[in-house]
Write a protein that holds these residues in place. Structure first.
Motif, PDB file in Angstrom:
ATOM      1  N   ALA A   1       0.835  -1.201   0.000  1.00 34.41           N
ATOM      2  CA  ALA A   1       0.000   0.000   0.000  1.00 34.41           C
ATOM      3  C   ALA A   1       0.869   1.249   0.000  1.00 34.41           C
ATOM      4  CB  ALA A   1      -0.925  -0.007   1.221  1.00 34.41           C
ATOM      5  N   SER A   2       1.984   1.174   0.729  1.00 36.65           N
ATOM      6  CA  SER A   2       2.881   2.321   0.788  1.00 36.65           C
ATOM      7  C   SER A   2       4.324   1.853   0.860  1.00 36.65           C
ATOM      8  CB  SER A   2       2.564   3.187   2.026  1.00 36.65           C
ATOM      9  OG  SER A   2       3.417   4.313   2.065  1.00 36.65           O
ATOM     10  N   ASP A   3       5.231   2.688   0.334  1.00 39.49           N
ATOM     11  CA  ASP A   3       6.656   2.441   0.519  1.00 39.49           C
ATOM     12  C   ASP A   3       7.123   3.044   1.837  1.00 39.49           C
ATOM     13  OD1 ASP A   3       7.260   0.991  -1.794  1.00 39.49           O
ATOM     14  OD2 ASP A   3       7.353   2.818  -3.014  1.00 39.49           O
ATOM     15  N   ASP A   4       6.259   3.832   2.447  1.00 39.94           N
ATOM     16  CA  ASP A   4       6.605   4.478   3.713  1.00 39.94           C
ATOM     17  C   ASP A   4       6.128   3.611   4.877  1.00 39.94           C
ATOM     18  OD1 ASP A   4       7.551   6.734   2.266  1.00 39.94           O
ATOM     19  OD2 ASP A   4       5.469   7.404   2.029  1.00 39.94           O
ATOM     20  N   ARG A   5       6.594   3.978   6.052  1.00 39.68           N
ATOM     21  CA  ARG A   5       6.234   3.198   7.235  1.00 39.68           C
ATOM     22  C   ARG A   5       4.823   3.570   7.688  1.00 39.68           C
ATOM     23  NH1 ARG A   5       7.821   4.753  12.647  1.00 39.68           N
ATOM     24  NH2 ARG A   5       7.369   3.067  14.106  1.00 39.68           N
ATOM     25  N   VAL A   6       3.958   2.578   7.682  1.00 42.67           N
ATOM     26  CA  VAL A   6       2.597   2.730   8.217  1.00 42.67           C
ATOM     27  C   VAL A   6       2.436   1.547   9.155  1.00 42.67           C
ATOM     28  CG1 VAL A   6       0.138   2.788   7.682  1.00 42.67           C
ATOM     29  CG2 VAL A   6       1.779   3.681   6.023  1.00 42.67           C
ATOM     30  N   GLU A   7       2.467   1.769  10.438  1.00 38.51           N
ATOM     31  CA  GLU A   7       2.533   0.640  11.373  1.00 38.51           C
ATOM     32  C   GLU A   7       1.342   0.655  12.296  1.00 38.51           C
ATOM     33  OE1 GLU A   7       7.048  -0.305  12.007  1.00 38.51           O
ATOM     34  OE2 GLU A   7       6.137   0.119  13.950  1.00 38.51           O
ATOM     35  N   THR A   8       0.627  -0.448  12.324  1.00 35.95           N
ATOM     36  CA  THR A   8      -0.547  -0.543  13.186  1.00 35.95           C
ATOM     37  C   THR A   8      -0.109  -0.766  14.632  1.00 35.95           C
ATOM     38  OG1 THR A   8      -1.820  -1.467  11.369  1.00 35.95           O
ATOM     39  CG2 THR A   8      -2.711  -1.764  13.583  1.00 35.95           C
TER      40      THR A   8
END
Ligand code: GDP
Ligand code: CA
Length: 325
Positions: free
Chosen positions: A136-143
């Motif tokens: 979904a993203s190359d960036d950090r998206v952390e639940t």
């Protein structure tokens, strides 16, 4: 021109659904792109681990352990044992020897500056999933999961989703989920183009709270789905008031959403009402489910094998108006 299908997906539910999408696509002129959740991604022992991308890649590549439901078939655990012998924490995460090779290659490429989307493409050169896999993203998206703090003083603490899910087996009461980094994340290379070019968008029967929501939390993705020309059809991960497997019930409880096909359908919402869905597939046992503004169709939703799942996919595409066979 080939029909273009985009699927929003998490790990195991997403992977099994994609087997059916791929099976349907084989008999047709179709290109399939899967946009995969990265909210579960975590760095452990210096390794970057992407559980949902790997579940999908191994499953479609024929390398998954279908009994265990995650990781590699024929896995061995020497590295995990050796780490435990050093007392190296965390020890609760299942890190198989074969799996570690994937994480080593990924970590090395990320450290060299490649974005996750390029790394995923490189890993897929081996696995040949037959579907284009995009994070979904190359960036950090952390639940992260907000839980009562362990000192019992009534405060709150946020722990990584993996710690809540794997270490605590979801037993700590989740107050809410936070997608750390989402506000400033961008959709990965290719995601917005795939959504804009899609003839149909399918929402896999993945966990709505911790698999699909973090995908939609990346600014631009929800907007592209909602405002796009492609019809959107979702598939319920809840059958008869319970998740088929996993702990989606605990996640839905944190949001005060009823654990039912209707509850999840309403959570996604109708496109007319600013939500996601034009159509919603529910299991035949949930035929009474109603979601305002959404066309609900009951069909068998047990993904017991590829043929059953392919039939589900055909129903989803028919409901979307892009298939008639
Ligand atoms: P995870 O990231 O590995 O947890 O996997 P996903 O989020 O992609 O999928 C988990 C969801 O898949 C769970 O909520 C399950 O209820 C759902 N699921 C698993 N097997 C089936 C099935 O056979 N049919 C349906 N409808 N849902 C399923
Ligand atoms: Ca997951």
């Amino acid at each position: 021109m080939a029909m273009r299908i985009v699927v929003l997906a998490g790990g195991i539910g997403g992977a099994r659904f994609l087997l059916g999408v791929r099976a349907w696509a084989r008999g047709h002129d179709v290109a399939v792109t899967a946009v995969i959740n990265v909210g579960d991604d975590v760095t452990l022992h210096g390794l970057r681990i992407c559980p949902d991308l790997d579940s999908v890649m191994y499953t479609l590549g024929g390398g998954a352990d279908s009994e265990r439901g995650w990781g590699r078939a024929g896995e061995t655990w020497t590295i995990k044992e050796e780490l435990a012998a050093y007392g190296a924490e965390p020890s609760w995460f299942g890190l198989g020897d074969r799996d570690v090779a994937t994480h080593l290659v990924r970590t090395r490429m990320l450290d060299a500056g490649y974005p996750l989307s390029a790394v995923t493409e490189a890993l897929c050169a081996r696995w040949q999933p037959g579907v284009r896999l995009l994070p979904a993203s190359d960036d950090r998206v952390e639940t992260h999961v907000v839980v009562p703090s362990s000192d019992g003083a009534g405060g709150e603490a946020a722990i990584h989703f993996q710690e809540w899910w794997v270490r605590h087996r979801g037993a700590l009461a989740a107050k809410r989920f936070v997608f750390v980094g989402a506000e400033s994340a961008k959709p990965a290379a290719g995601v917005l183009d795939a959504l804009a070019d899609a003839d149909v968008i399918l929402v896999a029967p993945s966990n709505p709270v911790v698999s699909i929501a973090p995908i939609l939390a990346v600014p631009g993705i929800r907007e592209a789905v909602v405002a796009g020309r492609a019809p959107v059809v979702g598939v319920s991960p809840i059958i008869g008031g319970a998740p088929v497997r996993g702990m989606a019930d605990r996640c839905l409880a944190a949001l005060d959403v009823e654990c039912s096909a209707a509850g999840v359908g309403a959570l996604y919402g109708s496109r007319a009402g600013g939500g996601l869905l034009d159509g919603w597939l529910v299991d035949t046992s949930d035929a009474a489910a109603i979601v305002p503004g959404v066309v609900v169709r009951p069909v068998p939703l047990w993904m017991k094998d590829e043929m059953a799942t392919e039939a589900m996919v055909r129903e989803a595409l028919t409901l979307a108006g892009v298939a008639d066979d």
